[in-house]
Motif scaffolding. Structure first.
Motif, mmCIF file in Angstrom:
data_model
loop_
_atom_site.group_PDB
_atom_site.id
_atom_site.type_symbol
_atom_site.label_atom_id
_atom_site.label_comp_id
_atom_site.label_asym_id
_atom_site.label_seq_id
_atom_site.Cartn_x
_atom_site.Cartn_y
_atom_site.Cartn_z
ATOM 1 N N UNK A 1 0.852 -1.192 0.000
ATOM 2 C CA UNK A 1 0.000 0.000 0.000
ATOM 3 C C UNK A 1 0.891 1.247 0.000
ATOM 4 N N UNK A 2 0.525 2.208 -0.820
ATOM 5 C CA UNK A 2 1.269 3.468 -0.938
ATOM 6 C C UNK A 2 0.510 4.596 -0.260
ATOM 7 N N UNK A 3 1.228 5.540 0.320
ATOM 8 C CA UNK A 3 0.611 6.816 0.707
ATOM 9 C C UNK A 3 1.678 7.875 0.503
ATOM 10 N N UNK A 4 1.776 8.301 -0.745
ATOM 11 C CA UNK A 4 2.896 9.183 -1.098
ATOM 12 C C UNK A 4 2.459 10.649 -1.056
ATOM 13 N N UNK A 5 1.955 11.067 0.116
ATOM 14 C CA UNK A 5 1.433 12.431 0.237
ATOM 15 C C UNK A 5 2.568 13.446 0.297
#
Lengths: 415, 457
Positions: free
Chosen positions: A311-315
């Motif tokens: 899972x990515x969360x590239x904020x």
């Protein structure tokens, strides 16, 4: 209205016992017994939509199950009021906003009109976020302890706006922030209470394999191929294009697929533009799927996260970023940028991988896709980290502790 | 009249003689039989022997007299209908006396057993009344049948009544019979420590006809119906171990984070804050990871070491700070001094690092501790180990980690109690020697349980 929302929540405190253990539930009861029959009023600006309403819809019934008389009310306002509060929200986040000369007066007037929703019998007033913050003007009449629960990052606010608000905030007995880096310099006591996820909600509960397969089938996702997922609304701050770039770097060497799923914000005109840009960027790549999910797609989000390999969360900028905890709760290895509340959830190389660039994201993704044991270890640690620190039972406990702390000022309180 | 007597005296004297003879034989037989019986029963050791002898001695003699009367009537010259009537009367007296004897005997034996298993008074009374009523009904039925009156309608009525009673008092009857089973098989005894399949555990404090009472480790009394208990899987640890003079009261500790507003951007600021920050701040940054990352082993280093390594990119200083064993210090002020010493020593050799700006700030957080007594109390090592299984990690943390700072000595609450109350120095030392950094809190719990169980097995 609050009663209807609260009644929809049918979980019992004991339902959480298999997840957090009997001793945790026992401790909650033990602590709550010291606050039995105390009256707590929560006030925010909406019963539906957004993380605050979602948490209150669970927190209030659970407090009542513990013997605390908790209620939840919302302030009423017209479009103009909510336009102003939206600008206040953005300005507190640091965005430049233009206020007309009488905006603040109108904001104050509507807050004053809402003063009659305050519960005279309350022992504690928990006022959530900036919209109802001026209700504090009734403090001297009503007594009780007043706490401002600030769910947003106000570390870099518009100075002029903060200059108008801080005198009111200072009149509270205490403030609660979600992370240490979200705060302002205040003379009142500031507690840190991170937000939480509900492991029994549609977004987080266990799902049968058949449901997950049905969702994958519905969106044409290959269940046999490693799946990289980012769940977030289509917003530049979530850097969806950066995610595609990182994915493309990895895809050259590892067979995998990417799903970017989320909604658009109705109050953000940029949202549709971002979505178009992302679609154009992904156009022609059969391994990338862009899914525009309607509100209430909790089961779909849950299934996508559970089906994910990474899972990515590239904020680029983030609030607390609870989607991280949602993914970790499903024991998924997560790659995320170290912004907002994300470092509290991801301890680099222990509960996930932190990155600071597209290259860093690609490198981390490659590591996780090529070393499944390492990915599994991070996912397992991540799940335990969430179990201990980001579930609603911990949140509930800390609210009870805040209420207790307001009458006990020492560093060690013997109850 | 005299003539009639002269002609028939044999017919009068013979039955009278038989009757008197039976009275004399009865006296002798009672003495002979009961002497033998008393000796025989003495060997058996049965606690009801005295009751049996005392209760049946009188009726035994009476029944021999009845037998004498019966034979006297049989050899008399009375008419057959008169004889029949006399036999029926004698038999009826025998039946009544037998029922009466059984009632007295059951009453006395019941009282004896009730005393032995401490039956609650109302239950014992109900059982005694039930037996009495049953015996009287049986006696009446025999008499009715004996006198030739119709018995079927009465039997039907009685059957219906018994059926209703069985349905109405089904649970009570089951409990009473299960109570007999528990007592007879010695499934549990008062004072036993038991663990039931349903999760109930504690000391058996009372066994009654209807239920067994168990005092759990959280000081609740569980009343378990006998019929349920006999269906349970029972792990019986037997009699209690040596009791402590002062039971161990388990506490738990919950914590809340208070944001101090203090933050450091370089080592100079870190040192300044470390010098003046409240103990609760130093405590938070050196201990919180043990609780918040209890799933990790070995535990990550303290916050200062992590920040110096991560945000200031100074691995050497980070390692120095990480190597400070927070657990070895019995006071926060000593720990504070150790941290400051490591920082100052490092900066003496690298003065340029003093004002190097970190890539992220270190926010100082204060830990507010809330200490609450739990319902769990242990008065011996068996209870202790069972409570250890149940307490929260917060409680374990409080008694193992915080105790050192609270007690200002290099020990934990458990070892101190075990040493003071039982003189079990070996066990106390073994628990003390469990180096917490090498365990998760759950693994530490298991290690303590293992040590105590080894000792009490």
């Amino acid at each position: 209205m609050s009663n209807e929302i609260v009644k929809q929540f049918t979980n019992k405190l004991e339902d959480y016992q298999p997840i957090v253990g009997k001793s945790t539930i026992d401790e909650l009861k033990l602590l709550a017994s010291r606050l039995a029959r105390k009256n707590v009023q929560n006030v925010n600006s909406t019963y539906v939509g957004g993380g605050v309403a979602e948490i209150l819809s669970r927190m209030v019934p659970l407090l009542n199950q513990l013997g605390v008389n908790a209620k939840w009310d919302v302030i009423k306002g017209d479009d103009r009021f909510f336009d102003i509060t939206k600008k206040i929200h953005n300005a507190l986040h640091g965005r430049k906003e233009t206020f007309s000369s009488d905006d603040f007066d109108y904001f104050r007037e509507v807050n004053r009109k809402n003063q009659d929703i305050l519960w005279p019998a309350a022992d504690y007033y928990l006022i959530h976020d900036p919209q109802p913050v001026l209700l504090i003007e009734r403090k001297n009449d009503l007594g009780g302890k007043w706490v401002w629960r600030c769910h947003i990052d106000i570390s870099q606010p518009d100075k002029k706006l903060w200059g108008s608000l801080d005198d009111f905030v200072e009149r509270y007995d205490a403030a609660i922030f979600s992370a240490p880096n979200f705060t302002q310099n205040l003379s009142i006591t500031q507690f840190m209470v991170s937000p939480s996820i509900d492991p029994l909600s549609d977004k987080n509960k266990e799902l049968p394999t058949s449901t997950i397969e049905a969702v994958l089938d519905q969106y044409g996702i290959n269940p046999q191929k490693p799946l990289v997922v980012q769940i977030s609304r289509f917003d530049y701050l979530k850097d969806p294009v950066g995610v595609i770039q990182a994915f493309e770097m990895v895809r050259k060497g590892i067979d995998c697929q990417l799903v970017l799923a989320g909604g658009t914000a109705t109050d953000d005109p940029e949202s549709d533009k971002v979505l178009d840009e992302v679609r154009n960027r992904a156009d022609g790549n059969k391994d990338i799927k862009i899914l525009l999910l309607p509100p209430g797609s909790d089961i779909e989000i849950n299934a996508l996260q559970r089906a994910a390999t990474v899972v990515f969360q590239k904020s680029i900028r983030e609030g607390f970023g609870l989607t991280i905890s949602e993914a970790l709760w499903k024991a998924k290895p997560v790659v995320a940028t170290a912004v907002g509340g994300i470092p509290l959830q991801i301890h680099d190389k222990l509960t996930g991988l932190l990155c600071h660039s597209v290259d860093g994201a690609a490198y981390a993704l490659k590591q996780l896709l090529s070393n499944r044991e390492y990915a599994e270890m991070l996912g397992k640690n991540g799940k335990e980290h969430v179990r201990q620190n980001f579930l609603i039972t911990r949140h509930l406990k800390e609210y009870l502790l805040v209420f207790t702390a307001l009458y006990n000022t020492s560093d060690i309180v013997y109850l | 009249m005299i003539d009639w007597f002269n002609a028939n005296w044999v017919l009068i004297v013979a039955p009278l003689s038989v009757f008197v003879a039976f009275c004399i034989i009865g006296l002798w037989a009672r003495s002979f039989v009961y002497n033998r019986l008393t000796k025989l029963l003495s060997k058996s050791g049965w606690s009801g022997r005295e009751i049996l002898v005392r209760t049946t001695r009188g009726p035994f003699f009476f029944w021999i007299i009845l037998l004498g009367a019966y034979i006297a009537f049989m050899i008399s010259d009375l008419s057959n209908p008169t004889k029949d009537l006399a036999v029926k009367i004698i038999a009826s007296i025998f039946i009544i006396s037998l029922i009466w004897l059984l009632m007295i005997l059951s009453d006395r034996l019941l009282a004896l057993y009730s005393e032995e298993i401490k039956t609650p008074r109302p239950v014992g009374k109900h059982v005694a009344n039930g037996i009495r009523v049953t015996l009287i009904v049986i006696g009446i039925l025999i008499l009715i049948d004996f006198w030739g009156w119709p018995i079927t309608p009465i039997l039907l009525l009685l059957s219906a009544l018994i059926l209703v009673a069985l349905v109405a008092f089904r649970d009570a009857i089951l409990n009473v019979f299960s109570g007999f089973e528990i007592t007879a098989t010695r499934l549990v005894k008062e004072g036993d420590f038991v663990k039931l399949g349903s999760g109930v555990e504690g000391y058996v404090i009372d066994i009654g006809w209807m239920n067994v009472k168990i005092r759990t480790t959280d000081q609740n009394i569980v009343v378990m119906p006998n019929s349920k208990l006999v269906k349970e899987t029972v792990m019986n640890y037997g009699y209690p171990l040596k009791k402590a003079g002062a039971p161990f009261q388990f506490f738990t500790r919950l914590h809340l984070k208070e944001l101090t507003g203090l933050k450091a951007q370089n080592l100079t600021e870190l040192i300044d804050i470390l010098k003046t920050a409240p103990d609760a701040v130093i405590y938070y940054h050196t201990y919180h990871f043990l609780e918040e990352h209890q799933y990790l082993t070995p535990e990550p280093a303290n916050d200062f070491a992590l920040w110096v390594g991560d945000a200031l990119d100074d691995d050497v200083l980070s390692e120095k700070l990480a190597n400070i064993d927070t657990f070895a210090y019995s006071s926060i002020s000593a720990l504070r001094e150790a941290l400051l010493l490591a920082l100052e020593q490092h900066l003496e050799g690298h003065p340029g690092l003093r004002d190097k700006r970190a890539n992220r700030e270190l926010y100082f957080i204060k830990s507010i501790s809330f200490v609450l007594p739990t319902p769990y109390v242990a008065s011996d090592l068996r209870e202790f180990v069972e409570v250890i299984r149940k307490i929260s990690t917060g409680s374990l943390y409080y008694h193992v980690f915080e105790s050192r700072l609270r007690l200002q000595k290099r020990s934990n609450d458990f070892s101190v109690w075990i040493r003071d109350q039982f003189g079990e120095d070996d066990l106390a030392d073994r628990i003390d020697a469990l180096f917490p950094y090498t365990y998760t809190l759950e693994a530490l719990r298991s290690a303590i349980i293992e040590q105590v169980e080894k000792r009490i097995k």
